[in-house]
Design a protein around this motif. Sequence first.
Motif, mmCIF file in Angstrom:
data_model
loop_
_atom_site.group_PDB
_atom_site.id
_atom_site.type_symbol
_atom_site.label_atom_id
_atom_site.label_comp_id
_atom_site.label_asym_id
_atom_site.label_seq_id
_atom_site.Cartn_x
_atom_site.Cartn_y
_atom_site.Cartn_z
ATOM 1 N N PRO A 29 0.839 -1.205 0.000
ATOM 2 C CA PRO A 29 0.000 0.000 0.000
ATOM 3 C C PRO A 29 0.875 1.257 0.000
ATOM 4 C CG PRO A 29 -0.041 -1.066 2.156
ATOM 5 C CD PRO A 29 0.700 -1.980 1.234
ATOM 6 N N PRO A 30 0.446 2.299 -0.701
ATOM 7 C CA PRO A 30 1.249 3.523 -0.732
ATOM 8 C C PRO A 30 1.282 4.228 0.621
ATOM 9 C CG PRO A 30 -0.825 3.855 -1.887
ATOM 10 C CD PRO A 30 -0.748 2.402 -1.536
ATOM 11 N N ASN A 31 0.234 4.027 1.428
ATOM 12 C CA ASN A 31 0.161 4.624 2.766
ATOM 13 C C ASN A 31 -0.826 3.807 3.596
ATOM 14 O OD1 ASN A 31 -2.506 5.547 2.052
ATOM 15 N ND2 ASN A 31 -1.510 7.247 0.981
ATOM 16 N N LEU A 32 -0.950 4.118 4.864
ATOM 17 C CA LEU A 32 -1.852 3.363 5.748
ATOM 18 C C LEU A 32 -3.315 3.579 5.377
ATOM 19 C CD1 LEU A 32 -0.109 3.789 9.227
ATOM 20 C CD2 LEU A 32 0.014 1.855 7.635
ATOM 21 N N GLN A 33 -3.651 4.738 4.845
ATOM 22 C CA GLN A 33 -5.037 5.025 4.457
ATOM 23 C C GLN A 33 -5.533 4.067 3.379
ATOM 24 O OE1 GLN A 33 -7.137 7.108 5.946
ATOM 25 N NE2 GLN A 33 -5.540 7.679 7.384
ATOM 26 N N ALA A 34 -4.644 3.599 2.521
ATOM 27 C CA ALA A 34 -5.038 2.679 1.449
ATOM 28 C C ALA A 34 -5.526 1.345 2.008
ATOM 29 C CB ALA A 34 -3.874 2.461 0.493
ATOM 30 N N LEU A 35 -5.161 1.033 3.244
ATOM 31 C CA LEU A 35 -5.646 -0.200 3.874
ATOM 32 C C LEU A 35 -7.119 -0.095 4.258
ATOM 33 C CD1 LEU A 35 -2.609 -0.920 6.223
ATOM 34 C CD2 LEU A 35 -3.152 -2.041 4.037
ATOM 35 N N LEU A 36 -7.596 1.134 4.432
ATOM 36 C CA LEU A 36 -8.993 1.346 4.817
ATOM 37 C C LEU A 36 -9.934 1.153 3.639
ATOM 38 C CD1 LEU A 36 -8.598 4.475 7.100
ATOM 39 C CD2 LEU A 36 -8.665 2.065 7.763
ATOM 40 N N GLU A 37 -9.467 1.521 2.458
ATOM 41 C CA GLU A 37 -10.277 1.346 1.254
ATOM 42 C C GLU A 37 -9.332 1.191 0.073
ATOM 43 O OE1 GLU A 37 -14.005 3.443 -1.020
ATOM 44 O OE2 GLU A 37 -13.523 4.043 1.017
ATOM 45 N N ASP A 38 -9.211 -0.036 -0.399
ATOM 46 C CA ASP A 38 -8.304 -0.371 -1.493
ATOM 47 C C ASP A 38 -8.940 0.052 -2.820
ATOM 48 O OD1 ASP A 38 -6.577 -1.493 -3.310
ATOM 49 O OD2 ASP A 38 -6.554 -3.473 -2.390
ATOM 50 N N PRO A 39 -8.421 1.088 -3.456
ATOM 51 C CA PRO A 39 -9.043 1.614 -4.677
ATOM 52 C C PRO A 39 -8.647 0.868 -5.957
ATOM 53 C CG PRO A 39 -7.163 2.951 -4.116
ATOM 54 C CD PRO A 39 -7.282 1.887 -3.047
ATOM 55 N N ARG A 40 -7.861 -0.197 -5.867
ATOM 56 C CA ARG A 40 -7.329 -0.849 -7.062
ATOM 57 C C ARG A 40 -8.342 -1.735 -7.788
ATOM 58 N NH1 ARG A 40 -2.455 -3.946 -4.627
ATOM 59 N NH2 ARG A 40 -4.154 -4.532 -3.244
ATOM 60 N N THR A 41 -9.438 -2.039 -7.147
ATOM 61 C CA THR A 41 -10.444 -2.898 -7.762
ATOM 62 C C THR A 41 -11.737 -2.118 -7.928
ATOM 63 O OG1 THR A 41 -11.116 -3.720 -5.590
ATOM 64 C CG2 THR A 41 -9.454 -5.001 -6.750
ATOM 65 N N PRO A 42 -12.607 -2.567 -8.844
ATOM 66 C CA PRO A 42 -13.866 -1.840 -9.049
ATOM 67 C C PRO A 42 -14.692 -1.742 -7.760
ATOM 68 C CG PRO A 42 -13.571 -3.520 -10.734
ATOM 69 C CD PRO A 42 -12.469 -3.688 -9.749
ATOM 70 N N ARG A 43 -14.701 -2.805 -6.999
ATOM 71 C CA ARG A 43 -15.413 -2.783 -5.727
ATOM 72 C C ARG A 43 -14.368 -2.662 -4.618
ATOM 73 N NH1 ARG A 43 -18.429 -7.584 -2.809
ATOM 74 N NH2 ARG A 43 -19.442 -6.353 -1.187
ATOM 75 N N ALA A 44 -14.378 -1.552 -3.937
ATOM 76 C CA ALA A 44 -13.339 -1.265 -2.937
ATOM 77 C C ALA A 44 -13.328 -2.317 -1.837
ATOM 78 C CB ALA A 44 -13.561 0.111 -2.336
ATOM 79 N N ARG A 45 -12.128 -2.738 -1.461
ATOM 80 C CA ARG A 45 -11.949 -3.696 -0.373
ATOM 81 C C ARG A 45 -11.390 -2.970 0.839
ATOM 82 N NH1 ARG A 45 -8.720 -8.961 -1.747
ATOM 83 N NH2 ARG A 45 -9.429 -9.405 0.347
ATOM 84 N N ARG A 46 -11.807 -3.429 1.990
ATOM 85 C CA ARG A 46 -11.292 -2.876 3.244
ATOM 86 C C ARG A 46 -10.419 -3.940 3.907
ATOM 87 N NH1 ARG A 46 -14.053 1.723 3.988
ATOM 88 N NH2 ARG A 46 -16.107 1.868 3.056
ATOM 89 N N HIS A 47 -9.140 -3.651 3.992
ATOM 90 C CA HIS A 47 -8.209 -4.588 4.610
ATOM 91 C C HIS A 47 -8.082 -4.328 6.112
ATOM 92 C CE1 HIS A 47 -7.092 -5.940 0.625
ATOM 93 N NE2 HIS A 47 -6.933 -4.673 0.284
ATOM 94 N N LEU A 48 -8.466 -3.131 6.514
ATOM 95 C CA LEU A 48 -8.384 -2.717 7.917
ATOM 96 C C LEU A 48 -9.600 -1.848 8.201
ATOM 97 C CD1 LEU A 48 -6.230 -2.956 10.242
ATOM 98 C CD2 LEU A 48 -5.362 -0.759 9.500
ATOM 99 N N ARG A 49 -10.210 -2.032 9.348
ATOM 100 C CA ARG A 49 -11.416 -1.267 9.679
ATOM 101 C C ARG A 49 -11.119 0.199 9.971
ATOM 102 N NH1 ARG A 49 -16.132 -4.135 11.773
ATOM 103 N NH2 ARG A 49 -15.835 -6.336 11.347
#
Length: 169
Positions: A71-91
Motif C-alpha cells: 500500500p502507498p500509505n496506511l489510508q489505502a488499507l482502509l479502502e483499497d481503490p485498485r479494484t472496481p469494488r473497494a476492499r477494506r483490509h483494515l477497519r
Amino acid sequence: MANARSQAGFTYFGVLFLVTLAGLALASFATVASFERQRERESELLFVGHQFREAIRLYYESSPGGAKRYPPNLQALLEDPRTPRARRHLRRIYDDPVTGKAEWGVMQAPGGGVMGVHSLSTQGPLKTAGFDAADEAFMGSRSYADWKFAHVPTKEDERSTNRSSGVRN
C-alpha cells in the motif's frame, strides 16, 4: 497522670506506624497496577500490530495483475481503490496503545509503499521473550519502537509471483 501520658504516646506511635504501613501498601499497589497497565498495553500493541501486518499482507496478496505491490500509505488499507469494488483490509487506523496517538512509525518497502509499522515509543518493554514465531525478532528488544510489524514475502511468494508474470528463477 504519668501513666495516661505514656499511653497517649504509645497510641500516637501505633497510629503513626499504621499510617506508614498503609502508605507502603498503597505505594506497592500503585507499582503493581502500573506494571499491569503496561502489560495490557503491550498485549494490545501486539494485537494491533498483527492487525496492521495482516492488512498489509492482504493488500499485497490481492494486487491485481502479476506484480505485487505494498500500500502507498496506511489510508489505502482502509479502502483499497485498485479494484472496481473497494476492499477494506483494515477497519480503522488504530491508535498506538503505548503512546495513545494514531501516529505510527512506517517501514518503507524497497520498491515503495508501506511494508510495516512500529510504535514510536522509546519506552522499554516488559516482555522480552516468549513471543509467537511471527514475532520472535522482538526478543531482547530495548524499546517498543523495535517491535516492527511488517509483511515480508517469503521465497515461495516471490516464486509464485515470478511464475505468474513469466519470470523464471
